[in-house]
Design a protein around this motif. Structure first.
Motif: not given
Length: 227
Positions: A82-99
């Motif tokens: 949960t910690i792992g996927h919460s970090i990248t879900l929020l970071g990806g969408v709100l932080g604009g990190i793309h892959a």
């Protein structure tokens, strides 16, 4: 009976995985793109729905809890995921990190292969060592969250209420995860009391690994075709 039911569910997940684990219905996609402002309840629902129908996530989590007998251990490993996927879900969408979504989903498929291989004692048997499972679950959790983020990034999301909506979506994912895992854990707990559990565990994890390889192949094919 319970063994047959679990195997049937796993087989269904395998073929559903090949059909695409991150598909979003047209109705949901239309709502997400048309929404303006905070919509906490709908995004909670969408997050829960996405997890319950996210076959790649469920296959991995089934592998994670397959041999966990203590509730404390289940909570620990699921919390790391949960910690792992919460970090990248929020970071990806709100932080604009793309892959590239195909490559991320291929890694997610590999996470299923990894955990099934681990459950089959493959690392010790063939490679002579045992990786740190907790670290692996956390790292793969990061990729699973990124997989969710890449799907949301395909839509034009309104900046009005975006933080509330994405946080709500993430909470919904956790709710869906708890619901799905509760059902799986109840079934597993009963199955473990039956004489044939250990005898059929190898076959069950072989099915899990097959599902992972199917997802890897499906996503890599999509990646090369798209190029």
């Amino acid at each position: 009976m319970i063994r047959s039911g679990l195997l049937a569910i796993l087989i269904l997940l395998l073929f559903s995985t090949a059909a695409g684990a991150h598909n979003v219905s047209k109705r949901d996609a239309t709502f997400v793109q048309a929404n303006k402002g905070a919509a906490i309840a709908p995004f909670l629902y969408l997050g829960a729905k996405h997890m319950v129908t996210g076959y790649d996530h469920l296959l991995f989590l089934v592998g994670v809890i397959f041999f966990l007998y203590k509730l404390k251990d289940v909570v620990t490993y699921v919390s790391l995921f949960t910690i792992g996927h919460s970090i990248t879900l929020l970071g990806g969408v709100l932080g604009g990190i793309h892959a590239n979504s195909y490559l991320i989903d291929a890694i997610i498929g590999f996470s299923v292969v990894y955990k099934a291989f681990d459950n089959m004692d493959g690392f010790k048997r063939f490679l002579g060592f045992q990786p740190n499972t907790r670290v692996a679950v956390l790292i793969f959790g990061l990729f699973h969250g990124f997989g969710l983020a890449t799907k949301l990034q395909e839509f034009t999301l309104s900046q009005n209420g975006l933080i509330a909506n994405i946080v709500s979506f993430n909470v919904g994912v956790e709710i869906g995860q708890v619901l799905a895992l509760t059902a799986v854990l109840i079934a597993l707990s009963y199955w473990r009391t039956r004489p044939g559990f250990l005898r059929h565990a190898f076959m069950t994890n072989t099915l899990l690994m097959t599902g992972g390889f199917m997802l890897v192949g499906y996503q890599l094919t999509g990646y090369f075709v798209a190029r």
